[in-house]
Design a protein around this motif. Structure first.
Motif, short mmCIF file in Angstrom:
data_model
loop_
_atom_site.label_atom_id
_atom_site.label_comp_id
_atom_site.label_asym_id
_atom_site.label_seq_id
_atom_site.Cartn_x
_atom_site.Cartn_y
_atom_site.Cartn_z
N ALA A 1 8.26 -71.21 -31.48
CA ALA A 1 7.07 -71.29 -30.62
C ALA A 1 7.19 -72.37 -29.56
O ALA A 1 6.53 -72.29 -28.52
N TRP A 2 7.99 -73.40 -29.80
CA TRP A 2 8.14 -74.53 -28.88
C TRP A 2 8.58 -74.05 -27.50
O TRP A 2 9.51 -73.26 -27.36
N GLY A 3 7.87 -74.51 -26.48
CA GLY A 3 8.25 -74.20 -25.11
C GLY A 3 7.87 -72.82 -24.62
O GLY A 3 8.22 -72.44 -23.49
N THR A 4 7.15 -72.04 -25.43
CA THR A 4 6.76 -70.70 -25.02
C THR A 4 5.30 -70.70 -24.55
O THR A 4 4.54 -71.62 -24.88
N PRO A 5 4.88 -69.65 -23.82
CA PRO A 5 3.47 -69.58 -23.38
C PRO A 5 2.49 -69.44 -24.55
O PRO A 5 1.30 -69.65 -24.37
#
Length: 375
Positions: free
Chosen positions: A284-288
């Motif tokens: 999930a890190w760095g995703t919208p």
């Protein structure tokens, strides 16, 4: 009954505003005081250690069962406000801040566990899960509240938190009273009860489940702002929404599930979701989708907290429910000091993207313990 529950929950929101008041302003303090991330962690860890020290002392003296609980609640909230106010007025460095934060934690040991006993005293067994879910939701909102003021100068954030906590003390003193469903006080001193309850299977398993829950909870709350920053997301209001608002909703859902489906299924369900969030956090890190992901995580990570409190209040000796809850939180918060310290050390090695993988064992152990309570 509803008025008393609302007053007790309000005191938790207000009284616990001082808990993460320093965490909300760590970026400003690091620049102004010239301290490292490793040193800044003690602004939170010292509160946890103070809470443990205060809770151990209260457990040995059976304070939550031998002193009028609403008076203990009011005095503790007022002390937390005073220590925070002094820090904001006169402190200019880490050396003086850490002892004051430690004393703040000692004071908070008379707010959270005592609030749990008071809420349980106004709740029958059939709706105690929901009532304690509301209480833990109030704790979540109160803990996240300083992040709303995070853009202000750090001293003003502390002044605001202290004023809010002092208001909580006034509410406790004027409006909160113990209810009819638990013994308000007992004259008998029994400092050994905190150890004696571990000889019984169900209290022991509930404690173990809570420890797994706590391994994850406060490390996530402490380092979520840094995790979000490392991925380019905003903090402040974002943390309040994902940790506070989503957490409050999770507590309500967890309390409802505990009364509808049973204590163990509700706890296992919440631990499973939060454990999966730990495991999937690098993806999930760095995703919208990160903020939505953190909202789900913020709801599930706290949803079971009231379930553990309700469970223990039902299986512990009725004369020493306050002592049992205080001992539960003392050991659990002691464990949080370890996980809070280890997460940034792992982040230095593997980056913040993978740092929360360290928390996975907590929900796993907690879920296994609560599954065993059903047999």
């Amino acid at each position: 009954m509803l008025i008393q529950r609302a007053a007790i929950a309000l005191v938790q929101v207000l009284g616990l505003a001082v808990w993460f008041s320093m965490s909300a302003v760590v970026p400003s303090l690091r620049a102004e005081w010239g301290i490292s991330a490793g040193a800044a962690v003690w602004l939170t860890a010292s509160v946890q250690l103070g809470f443990v020290a205060g809770a151990v002392g209260a457990t040995v003296l059976n304070l939550a069962d031998r002193v009028r609980p609403h008076m203990l609640l009011a005095c503790s909230a007022a002390l937390g406000a005073v220590f925070t106010l002094v820090l904001g007025l006169v402190v200019d460095g880490l050396g003086a801040a850490i002892p004051l934060r430690f004393l703040t934690g000692v004071a908070l040991a008379g707010v959270y566990p005592v609030g749990m006993k008071l809420m349980a005293s106004w709740s029958e067994t059939r709706n105690r899960g929901r009532a304690l879910g509301v209480l833990i939701g109030a704790l979540t909102l109160g803990s996240a509240l300083p992040h709303v003021f995070g853009r202000l100068p750090w001293r003003e954030v502390l002044f605001a938190a202290a004023a809010i906590a002092l208001l909580g003390a006034v509410v406790a003193l004027l409006f909160v009273r113990p209810g009819p469903f638990l013994t308000a006080t007992t004259a008998q001193l029994n400092p050994r009860y905190a150890v004696q309850m571990f000889r019984e299977r169900k209290p022991r398993l509930v404690n173990l489940g809570y420890y797994g829950h706590m391994w994850e909870l406060y490390a996530l709350w402490t380092w979520l702002p840094t995790f979000l920053l490392s991925s380019g997301e905003p903090v402040g209001v974002t943390v309040f929404l994902t940790m506070g608002v989503a957490g409050f909703a999770g507590c309500l859902a967890g309390g409802w599930a505990a009364d509808r489906f049973g204590r163990a299924p509700a706890a296992v369900g919440a631990l499973t979701v939060s454990g999966l969030c730990c495991l999937l956090s690098p993806l999930a890190w760095g995703t919208p989708l990160l903020i939505a992901f953190c909202a789900v995580w913020g709801a599930s990570v706290i949803a079971d907290s009231g379930v553990f409190s309700a469970s223990l209040s039902e299986v512990a000796d009725p004369r020493y429910v306050g002592t049992a809850l205080t001992a539960l939180t003392a050991a659990g918060f002691g464990l949080t000091v370890v996980s809070i310290q280890l997460v940034p050390l792992l982040a230095d090695v593997v980056t913040w993207r993978y740092a929360f993988l360290l928390l996975v064992p907590g929900p796993v152990v907690g879920a296994l313990a609560m599954l065993r309570t059903r047999s």
